[in-house]
Scaffold this active site. Structure first.
Site, PDB file in Angstrom:
ATOM      1  N   ASP A 203     -16.520  -4.076   6.504  1.00 45.40           N
ATOM      2  CA  ASP A 203     -17.496  -4.097   7.598  1.00 45.40           C
ATOM      3  C   ASP A 203     -18.750  -3.295   7.260  1.00 45.40           C
ATOM      4  O   ASP A 203     -19.733  -3.341   8.001  1.00 45.40           O
ATOM      5  CB  ASP A 203     -16.851  -3.553   8.875  1.00 45.40           C
ATOM      6  CG  ASP A 203     -17.555  -4.019  10.137  1.00 45.40           C
ATOM      7  OD1 ASP A 203     -18.136  -5.117  10.121  1.00 45.40           O
ATOM      8  OD2 ASP A 203     -17.529  -3.289  11.144  1.00 45.40           O
ATOM      9  N   THR A 227     -20.564  -6.964  16.034  1.00 39.90           N
ATOM     10  CA  THR A 227     -19.697  -7.968  15.433  1.00 39.90           C
ATOM     11  C   THR A 227     -19.011  -8.774  16.523  1.00 39.90           C
ATOM     12  O   THR A 227     -18.494  -8.212  17.494  1.00 39.90           O
ATOM     13  CB  THR A 227     -18.643  -7.308  14.533  1.00 39.90           C
ATOM     14  OG1 THR A 227     -19.303  -6.539  13.523  1.00 39.90           O
ATOM     15  CG2 THR A 227     -17.766  -8.357  13.876  1.00 39.90           C
ATOM     16  N   GLN A 277     -18.020 -13.310   8.686  1.00 34.81           N
ATOM     17  CA  GLN A 277     -18.259 -12.587   9.932  1.00 34.81           C
ATOM     18  C   GLN A 277     -19.451 -13.208  10.654  1.00 34.81           C
ATOM     19  O   GLN A 277     -20.409 -13.649  10.018  1.00 34.81           O
ATOM     20  CB  GLN A 277     -18.555 -11.110   9.653  1.00 34.81           C
ATOM     21  CG  GLN A 277     -18.780 -10.261  10.889  1.00 34.81           C
ATOM     22  CD  GLN A 277     -19.083  -8.800  10.577  1.00 34.81           C
ATOM     23  OE1 GLN A 277     -20.201  -8.340  10.738  1.00 34.81           O
ATOM     24  NE2 GLN A 277     -18.074  -8.067  10.111  1.00 34.81           N
TER      25      GLN A 277
END
Length: 286
Positions: A203, A227, A277
């Protein structure tokens, strides 16, 4: 303060069967770092597995911002244990609310057809790239006091971005980023711990790649980023105390969302993991 290590963050307290509690780190962001919730949720699921099963993929959704001032509860549902595969669903809870869901699949290792249609880019080795943390430590006068206090929690990951990407002076560039990464600590545990650590690290700097063609800094006060979902697939064994190259690129932004995809290569050029993502990217008037 006790030693800050990724292993300590991922060692969860067992409350009762399938219920675990993880402590939180304040990394100086507006909300709890998403990588922490992913890594801990995956670690919670791994704690319930039959012996010999390892992670091969997970898919997750972020529902509400987490609060770094409080621990997180992880409720693991045993969906299935088959001959070769296991499936777990994990619910992350804070203040009585579901902030995150993760569904993960695990497999007993076996042989199969193999090919790799992906090449590691030709970039300088990590020894020739400066540390991201060292850059921020050299710019303490430009970052908030909260971020200064949080820098110690960034130390467990040694990340080194190949390109010069200055968050204080953003310039437009192609939506691609190369980052060498490894854990600072020596890891002598099994593959599942390495998977949980890489989930945490995946991340870092990821969604910010989608800002590069727009010349906007992640520090822009008019920008709202969060996110929405994150998926990951693990292909080959690796040790996260050895260097991996994270190749991140953003094929699309639009509709106040940005999409990024990533590949992790070891130094021999073997593709060990892949990521995807999507996140919120919204400009607001202050």
């Amino acid at each position: 303060m006790a030693e800050v290590t990724l292993k300590s963050l991922l060692q969860l307290e067992r409350i009762e069967n399938s219920l675990y509690r993880g402590q939180s780190w304040d990394l100086g962001f507006r909300a709890l770092f998403g990588g922490q919730v992913m890594g801990q949720a995956l670690a919670a699921a791994q704690n319930t597995l039959p012996e010999g099963r390892i992670t091969h993929s997970f898919h997750s959704y972020f529902l509400l911002p987490g609060d770094a001032n409080y621990p997180v509860l992880y409720d693991v549902e045993n969906v299935r244990d088959g001959r070769s595969f296991s499936t777990r669903r994990v619910k992350a809870i804070q203040n009585g609310k579901n902030i995150f869901y993760l569904t993960a699949s695990f497999q007993t290792p076996e042989k199969g057809l193999e090919h790799q249609y992906a090449e590691i880019p030709d970039v300088p080795p990590p020894e020739e790239v400066g540390s991201d943390l060292a850059f921020f430590e050299s710019t303490l006068d430009q970052i908030s006091e909260r971020m200064q206090e949080a820098l110690s929690y960034h130390k467990p990951i040694d990340s080194r971005t190949v390109q010069t990407i200055d968050p204080f002076k953003p310039v437009k560039s192609e939506p691609k980023r190369f980052i060498w990464m490894r854990a600072q600590e020596v890891i002598n545990d099994g593959l599942n711990l390495n998977h949980a650590m890489l989930a945490y690290a995946s991340d870092y700097h990821f969604l910010g790649t989608s800002l590069q063609p727009h010349g906007i800094s992640v520090r822009n006060k008019q920008l709202r980023m969060a996110t929405i979902d994150h998926a990951m697939w693990f292909h080959h064994p690796f040790k996260f105390d050895e260097w991996l190259l994270y190749v991140a690129e953003s094929p699309f932004t639009g509709g106040a969302r940005g999409l990024v995809r990533g590949q992790f290569f070891n130094q021999k050029g073997v593709l060990v993991a892949s990521t995807m993502q999507e996140g919120l990217m919204r400009k607001v008037d202050e």
